[in-house]
Design an enzyme around this catalytic site. Sequence first.
Site, PDB file in Angstrom:
ATOM      1  CE  LYS A 206      -2.126   2.788   3.580  1.00 24.09           C
ATOM      2  NZ  LYS A 206      -0.871   3.366   4.083  1.00 24.09           N
ATOM      3  CG  ASN A 207       2.751   2.664   3.222  1.00 21.75           C
ATOM      4  OD1 ASN A 207       1.579   2.984   3.036  1.00 21.75           O
ATOM      5  ND2 ASN A 207       3.278   2.563   4.433  1.00 21.75           N
TER       6      ASN A 207
ATOM      7  NE  ARG B  33      -0.575  11.903   5.365  1.00 19.65           N
ATOM      8  CZ  ARG B  33      -1.105  13.042   5.760  1.00 19.65           C
ATOM      9  NH1 ARG B  33      -2.360  13.107   6.127  1.00 19.65           N
ATOM     10  NH2 ARG B  33      -0.384  14.136   5.788  1.00 19.65           N
TER      11      ARG B  33
ATOM     12  CB  CYS C 239      -4.129   6.533   9.823  1.00 15.75           C
ATOM     13  SG  CYS C 239      -4.497   5.022   8.955  1.00 15.75           S
TER      14      CYS C 239
ATOM     15  CG  ASP D 267       2.556   1.957   9.164  1.00 19.54           C
ATOM     16  OD1 ASP D 267       2.553   2.927   9.937  1.00 19.54           O
ATOM     17  OD2 ASP D 267       2.533   2.089   7.927  1.00 19.54           O
TER      18      ASP D 267
ATOM     19  CB  VAL E 102       7.010   7.314  13.680  1.00 18.08           C
ATOM     20  CG1 VAL E 102       6.736   7.871  12.284  1.00 18.08           C
ATOM     21  CG2 VAL E 102       8.281   6.472  13.675  1.00 18.08           C
TER      22      VAL E 102
END
Length: 442
Positions: free
Chosen positions: A23-24, A97, A121, A311, A333
């Site tokens: 996903k990233n 995002r 998120c 995550d 983070v």
Amino acid sequence: MGKVLTIHGGAPLRGTVNVRGAKNLVPKAMVAALLGDSPSVLRNVPEIRDVEIVTGLLQIHGVTVSKDPESGDLTLDPRGAVRASSKEIDAHAGDSRIPILFCGPLIHSIGEAFIPDLGGCRIGDRPIDFHLNVLRAFGAVVDKRTDGIAIRAPHGLTGAKLELPYPSVGATEQVLLSAVRAEGITELKNAAVEPEIMDLIAILQKMGAIIQVQTDRVIRVEGVPTLSGYNHFAVGDRNEAASWASAALVTKGDIFVEGAQQPNLTAFLNTFRKVGGAFDVHDNGIRFYHPGGDLKPLVLETNVHPGFMTDWQQPLVVALTQATGVSIVHETVYENRFGFTDALVRMGATIQLHRECLGSVPCRFGQRNFLHSAVITGPSKLVGQDIDIPDLRGGFSHLIAALAAEGSSRVTGIELINRGYEHFLDKLQGLGARVELSEEHN
Ligand SMILES: CC(=O)N[C@H]1[C@@H](OP(=O)(O)OP(=O)(O)OC[C@H]2O[C@@H](n3ccc(=O)[nH]c3=O)[C@H](O)[C@@H]2O)O[C@H](CO)[C@@H](O)[C@@H]1O
Ligand SMILES: C=C(OP(=O)(O)O)C(=O)O
């Protein structure tokens, strides 16, 4: 009216799940296609909400996105790129995002970009100051309006010497996607070097970019005037893999995660082993299982790569509620990533949050009003509850807590999980979870 997932706890998850592209990475690889002068092909694309959102955003900008019905591979043709209105962009931005990463590629292809109100998120303030500052350094004009932020570059983008205040993943990607076709050389200090960034660099290099990753978080880009399309197999989703690993541990199960890649999970695997989980690395994936015996508590700090990824934190915290003794997790983070623990406490976990940095190194959030350290005392018996999912990883952690709990849980807000977990309900059922989906009645 949303859906309600009823979860009957107590069944260990056993079987195989397949994890596809990250996903990233995948949505960003799709944005990178805008930089080429010919079509790109992206393989290993998961069916997740963030991919749908970026598909919509690319389409309103005139990019043709076609999906192979068999493989799911995407062909992205940017040759008809056009301007989209701020209203259209806003309507398609959804809760992702990624829209902020369109800036560089859109400026290079059509001369302007627009940043709508961003989703993602809600795990902290998530400012975009680093992004706007690097765009300004490249020569862009940033115009904050009531409907969003308009970005123009009347004289094009020019390479710059940059240093990030913190190794932000998104801001590093912003620099890469802007610098590759900027005039001249860009040097970025304090860059993020997550595996998904390395995969984006690999894609950009295939397109014709010149990018050198130096030691000590320095990335140097020599801008080139044109780039072509790419053909790429996306890196696997290490965050989904780590989530299923924690699910195996929490439910005392045994899950083979096909597509999990050991080199991108080193920090996770060390922690998984220290907490008492077992794993076997195969060529095509990793088997994660609870080998029996007690789980062990530990002291853990989230950090940028190569540290323990933030995550991974929420699903692992559920495993720590089952460890015998006191664990400490220091989240460095995001300032506000422990909200999900409220539901775990209602389910019977013992978790106390603290404002102090309970880690070996003080972080940016110490001496401020952020509950960013957690003390978890276990083992706790979890019992089913009504849960409304707050965010992607917190939500997944609630699912696995409910799967390990005594009794049933009623979970709402599960749509959020689709942002990053492909076909998660089918996967859960395939692993033997006892779950039922129904319509919510007020
Ligand atoms: C889509 C995607 O890839 N999301 C990932 C990405 O998010 P994202 O790219 O948004 O995360 P960043 O690495 O940018 O954020 C890290 C920290 O930097 C701060 N910051 C960031 C930008 C900025 O302009 N100003 C600022 O202060 C953030 O508030 C946060 O405290 O990396 C995070 C850190 O690995 C992951 O948790 C997310 O899953
Ligand atoms: C924080 C996350 O994602 P995003 O940046 O897309 O909100 C996540 O994947 O856990």
